[in-house]
Design a protein around this motif. Structure first.
Motif, PDB file in Angstrom:
ATOM      1  N   TYR A  64      48.159  44.879  34.835  1.00 16.27           N
ATOM      2  CA  TYR A  64      47.174  43.765  35.555  1.00 16.27           C
ATOM      3  C   TYR A  64      46.193  42.644  34.881  1.00 16.27           C
ATOM      4  O   TYR A  64      46.119  41.807  35.670  1.00 16.27           O
ATOM      5  N   GLY A  65      45.891  43.466  34.097  1.00 18.74           N
ATOM      6  CA  GLY A  65      44.878  42.397  33.144  1.00 18.74           C
ATOM      7  C   GLY A  65      45.157  41.200  33.028  1.00 18.74           C
ATOM      8  O   GLY A  65      44.220  40.079  33.355  1.00 18.74           O
ATOM      9  N   GLU A  66      46.021  40.961  32.099  1.00 19.77           N
ATOM     10  CA  GLU A  66      46.353  39.445  32.324  1.00 19.77           C
ATOM     11  C   GLU A  66      46.896  38.326  33.423  1.00 19.77           C
ATOM     12  O   GLU A  66      46.898  36.988  33.276  1.00 19.77           O
ATOM     13  N   ARG A  67      46.233  39.184  34.861  1.00 19.05           N
ATOM     14  CA  ARG A  67      46.989  38.485  35.596  1.00 19.05           C
ATOM     15  C   ARG A  67      45.653  38.642  36.310  1.00 19.05           C
ATOM     16  O   ARG A  67      45.142  37.540  37.498  1.00 19.05           O
ATOM     17  N   GLN A 123      44.602  48.412  34.721  1.00 22.34           N
ATOM     18  CA  GLN A 123      43.697  47.830  33.571  1.00 22.34           C
ATOM     19  C   GLN A 123      44.793  46.598  32.438  1.00 22.34           C
ATOM     20  O   GLN A 123      45.249  45.781  32.537  1.00 22.34           O
ATOM     21  N   ARG A 124      45.943  47.498  32.045  1.00 23.65           N
ATOM     22  CA  ARG A 124      47.051  46.478  31.107  1.00 23.65           C
ATOM     23  C   ARG A 124      47.893  46.739  31.615  1.00 23.65           C
ATOM     24  O   ARG A 124      48.807  45.299  31.277  1.00 23.65           O
ATOM     25  N   THR A 131      40.616  43.070  37.023  1.00 21.38           N
ATOM     26  CA  THR A 131      39.625  44.491  35.936  1.00 21.38           C
ATOM     27  C   THR A 131      39.072  45.681  36.665  1.00 21.38           C
ATOM     28  O   THR A 131      38.866  45.241  38.121  1.00 21.38           O
TER      29      THR A 131
END
Length: 166
Positions: free
Chosen positions: A56-59, A53-54, A62
């Protein structure tokens, strides 16, 4: 084969921990759906799920957790207890939703749909245990990974990365 009684997997409603209804279509990118449990030998997978999550979350990626108490009673607590455990023990920031059933006649409709997906060995059907993973792609297609396959396995990470570059 599609079930005429079930909408597309990304459109099946589920309740979050507060009882508010959501669907996977609210997430633009790929979603890793996981049935989670706090008292399982595989519970340390929470750490790897949170790292995904940390990372790839910004991309647009989820992780979405669904507590389930169907496997030897390994998720016995209330949703409030589960959330407290996830945050205080593993630092979980991804959504952990209301408890559901993943197998049997009372399985949640989302899992009824997900279980039609074959794993890498061509086997569909029942969820085997806690921490089974389903990668739901933006186009609605699904990849299935069994519980023993850790979230940071290169195959899972590769599928996430490929989905984020499409």
């Amino acid at each position: 084969m599609a079930d005429p009684d079930l909408p597309p997997v990304r459109d099946i409603p589920f309740a979050d921990a507060s009882g508010v209804e959501h669907t996977l279509s609210q997430f633009d990118g790929p979603v890793l759906v996981v049935n989670v449990a706090s008292k399982c030998g595989m519970t340390p997978q929470y750490e790897q799920l949170e790292q995904l999550q940390r990372s790839y979350g910004e991309r647009g990626f989820t992780v979405v957790g669904f507590p389930c108490n169907q496997f030897m009673g390994q998720e016995p607590g209330s949703i409030e207890q589960i959330l407290e455990y996830c945050v205080s023990t593993w630092g979980v920031t991804f959504p952990v939703n209301d408890k559901i059933k993943v197998n049997g006649p009372n399985a949640h409709p989302l899992y009824k749909a997900l279980k039609r997906t074959q794993d890498g060995h061509g086997k569909a059907g029942r969820v085997a245990w806690n921490f089974e993973k389903f990668l739901v792609l933006p186009d609605g297609s699904v990849k299935r990974f069994r519980p023993q396959q850790k979230p940071d396995d290169p195959e899972i990470v590769g599928e996430i990365e490929a989905a984020l570059t499409r």
